[in-house]
Design a protein around this motif. Structure first.
Motif: not given
Length: 372
Positions: A6-15, A17-22
């Motif tokens: 499950i992917l939370p939109r509020h976390v990921w929609e502004g990222i 490059d997910p691989r660079a998420f820190s």
């Protein structure tokens, strides 16, 4: 889709490059990770909105303690309330005699394995891999290293307690047969130094890499080296940082690795097949026609029993020319301070450290098969 979280939109929609998420990991489980300090530890707080109910413990603090002896010393002194690693055989009696620490035994689905680099000479030869398996005395490993707290790996790979493992598998100790196999492949001790050489004079010398923070595994690697020496194979032991050992799967910079394989790796039938594509037990694209034929038959099978029959044949082939040698199936003992929390419940293959131990007993049905 089965593996898509499950992917939370509020976390990921502004990222972008997910691989660079820190940031801290985001999940849907019973606890939220609120603090992480590299090399020091983690802190979790209970998720009151968890769909199976609020966890029974409000906060979990997980310090990083690399050494087993240090971990269990901290447990006895009350500095930690539970040890998230099995009690080593040499500490079991001392820990078990404590009046405040409780020790429970669980059904394990892990195994100690000697992983062989099938892409490196001479382990790319099935006969050499089989010779290594025949040269290892698994019963003596259990007797000496585990002090009898386990079963020798004479029933091969995967774990024999899995319903998906062929019950007829056997991996005997036959050093004479190992010597004959090596001689048939032209490996002879041509210079009298106790180490066999190939016809082109390359010696049978290996390095066994092992996690430095696991004394039981280091001692086992030393004994395996002694056993291989009896058939003319030299195996030196190199203890590495656990992170460096984990990276070997990616770098392939090893001859032999001695480590623990998890229940997912050795009790899951699909994983056994996938491991022959991922590079763990074999690599996709590397010729292995006998196994490829069986994998095709496994994929074409339309019933559970049909797949099981093919899987049993795959396991027989694998253990005749293994790329991972089962050394032992450990008994697992877990320790905790009953004055801090006494709600731990055992689940086969996963000990007591799983989310259901921290949830109400009423929601454990069907998930915890053993427990109080």
């Amino acid at each position: 889709m089965a593996d898509l979280p499950i992917l939370p939109r509020h976390v990921w929609e502004g990222i972008p490059d997910p691989r660079a998420f820190s940031g801290l990991p985001v999940g849907t489980g019973p606890y939220r990770l609120v603090e992480y300090r590299t090399g020091h530890g983690l802190r979790f707080v209970a998720n009151p909105a968890y769909f199976r109910g609020r966890p029974r413990v409000a906060e979990l603090v997980v310090p990083v303690i690399p050494e087993p002896a240090t971990t269990f010393g901290a447990l006895r002194r009350g500095e930690v309330h539970a040890a998230a690693r099995p009690v080593p055989p040499e500490l079991l009696q001392a820990i078990g005699n404590s009046s405040v620490v409780r020790v429970v035994r669980t059904r394990s689905l892990t195994l100690a394995e000697l992983r062989l680099n099938f892409e490196r000479w001479p382990l790319d030869d099935p006969a050499v891999r089989r010779a290594l398996s025949l040269a290892i005395d698994r019963e003596s490993l259990v007797r000496i290293v585990l002090l009898g707290r386990g079963r020798p790996g004479t029933r091969g790979y995967p774990h024999p307690d899995s319903p998906w493992t062929n019950p007829a598998l056997r991996t005997p100790y036959r050093p004479g047969a190992a010597r004959r196999l090596l001689e048939e492949r032209g490996f002879l001790d041509r210079d009298g130094d106790g180490v066999r050489e190939s016809p082109d004079r390359r010696p049978l010398r290996f390095v066994v890499k092992v996690p430095s923070n696991e004394p039981v595994l280091v001692r086992a690697a030393e004994l395996v080296g002694q056993q291989l020496q009896r058939v003319g194979i030299r195996a030196a032991v190199q203890a590495l940082d656990p992170g460096a050992v984990a990276a070997l799967f990616r770098t392939r910079d090893f001859d032999l690795v001695l480590d623990i394989a998890t229940p997912h790796a050795v009790a899951d039938p699909d994983q056994f097949v996938m491991s022959h594509r991922s590079g763990y037990l074999w690599r996709k694209g590397l010729p292995y026609p006998e196994m490829d034929t069986l994998v095709d038959a496994w994929m074409a099978a339309r019933t559970v029993e049909g797949r099981k029959r093919v899987l049993f044949q795959m396991q027989e082939l694998f253990n005749r020319q293994p790329t991972s040698i089962a050394l032992w199936y450990p008994d697992e003992f877990w320790a905790f301070r009953r004055d801090a929390y006494d709600g731990w419940a055992a689940s086969p293959g996963y000990g007591i450290f799983h989310k259901f131990s921290l949830l109400a007993p009423s929601v454990r049905a069907g998930t915890v098969l053993e427990g109080r």
